[in-house]
Design an enzyme around this catalytic site. Sequence first.
Site, short mmCIF file in Angstrom:
data_model
loop_
_atom_site.label_atom_id
_atom_site.label_comp_id
_atom_site.label_asym_id
_atom_site.label_seq_id
_atom_site.Cartn_x
_atom_site.Cartn_y
_atom_site.Cartn_z
N GLU A 164 0.82 -1.22 0.00
CA GLU A 164 0.00 0.00 0.00
C GLU A 164 0.85 1.26 0.00
O GLU A 164 0.53 2.25 -0.68
CB GLU A 164 -0.91 -0.01 1.24
CG GLU A 164 -1.84 1.16 1.37
CD GLU A 164 -2.81 1.26 0.21
OE1 GLU A 164 -3.68 0.42 0.09
OE2 GLU A 164 -2.68 2.22 -0.58
N VAL A 191 2.70 3.50 -3.26
CA VAL A 191 2.11 4.56 -4.08
C VAL A 191 1.33 5.50 -3.17
O VAL A 191 0.49 5.06 -2.38
CB VAL A 191 1.14 3.99 -5.16
CG1 VAL A 191 0.57 5.12 -6.01
CG2 VAL A 191 1.84 2.97 -6.03
N LYS A 217 5.45 4.51 -9.75
CA LYS A 217 4.14 4.49 -9.11
C LYS A 217 3.02 4.32 -10.13
O LYS A 217 2.08 3.56 -9.91
CB LYS A 217 3.96 5.75 -8.26
CG LYS A 217 4.90 5.77 -7.06
CD LYS A 217 4.98 7.13 -6.41
CE LYS A 217 5.87 7.14 -5.18
NZ LYS A 217 6.18 8.49 -4.71
N GLY A 256 6.93 11.29 3.42
CA GLY A 256 7.17 11.64 4.83
C GLY A 256 7.06 10.41 5.71
O GLY A 256 6.43 9.41 5.35
N1 HSE Z 1 10.53 10.61 -2.83
C1 HSE Z 1 9.16 10.20 -2.79
C2 HSE Z 1 8.30 11.41 -3.04
C3 HSE Z 1 8.84 9.59 -1.47
O1 HSE Z 1 8.82 12.53 -2.98
O2 HSE Z 1 7.11 11.27 -3.32
C4 HSE Z 1 7.52 8.90 -1.40
O3 HSE Z 1 7.42 7.85 -2.32
#
Ligand code: HSE
Length: 411
Positions: free
Chosen positions: A124, A127, A200, A298
């Site tokens: 989960e 993405v 993603k 995060g």
């Molecule tokens: N580096 C990724 C972003 C982290 O900034 O979305 C989360 O997948």
Amino acid sequence: MVSVAIMGHGVVGSGVAEILTTHKQKLFASLGEEIYIKHILDLREFPDSPLVDKFTKDFNDIINDREVRVVVEVMGGLNPAYDFVKQCLKAGKSVVTSNKELVAAHGAELLAIAKEENVNFLFEASVGGGIPIIRPMSQCLVANIVYEIAGILNGTTNFILTKMIEDGMQFEDALKLAQDLGFAERNPAADIEGHDACRKICILASLAFGKHVYPDSVHTEGITNITLEDVKYAEAFNCVIKLIGKVKRLDSGKIDILVAPMFVPKMSQLANIDNEFNGIMVRGDCTGDVVFYGKGAGKLPTASAVVADVVDCCKHLKTRKFLFWADGNGSNIIPYTESKTAVYVRIKGENALDKAEKIFGAISVIKREDVPADEAAFVTTEMPYGDITEKIEALKNEGVEVLSTIRIGDL
Ligand code: HSE
């Protein structure tokens, strides 16, 4: 009590350990059993951690421990994550991962092993960070034929673009800030060059259309060429620039998939998704548009999605959840040159707009104040991207300098 192991104690891994500790009672109430952290695998030392006695540097401590039923992989990268995850599944342990690189590269194979071993492989958090999207798509929207998915899938680039749009901040300064806040990948090239968003959208496309879509079959552009001038032209066209991952089912049954920065009309639901937030629109035949919104990066948002998968695995220790797609070979994907789009073009040179009109036919000129006398910008009509690139070359052959091109999102 269910014993779990966590492989990786970085930003997300430490968040997982934190939530499993601080939310112990809450999770017990949901599961009816305690989730017990038995091992944490990391090569670094954490002498000040309250979980100091759990740490190991040896993967064998996990793979050989029959009591460990669920393993969390939050190391990131492919090596050794791929090998470790495969070994865990083959040893009959369910695996939860936040590792989009792993799922995008080896999802079909790992799902097949999980099926074979009658265990679960859940991802989960891979993405949308804390946004529920894999489970809603595989369960709640299962009655729909999905026509299209479009999303802001990378928090770092969305943060950078927001800072450029709202504060006029330069690209490099905004990237530095995103890194300091812990949103960016270890190597931020994966964020700013679009590879993270690509992984993603590949995962979502594989899930929605049933065949694995590999990242190298998806045309991907990042945001490194976006300038503050482009941001201002977008504003003048009533749009904002966002990095969009998009996949669409065509009447032919094939899919049109790409990752690229786009002008997003301000009236689009994706236009107001700012900072590190992600937004994902799923268009189903029964539901119409469903939009998922929340923190896409995060520590705790991402860890929250991981822990939810851990709970799900613990609830399904003896049954497999139906989450599956077959392997794919890219034959269901159209070349990006056939993908139809309108494009914003910024040009420089004598009589540049007249020359553009001759080559592109109907164009919409974007007017903006305080631009050099020989600079202009326009938007083309919709046409296959291959035609756009041919016409851009023709424009260059007429002595016009092409400063930028950005797709107009039909969102
Ligand atoms: N580096 C990724 C972003 C982290 O900034 O979305 C989360 O997948």
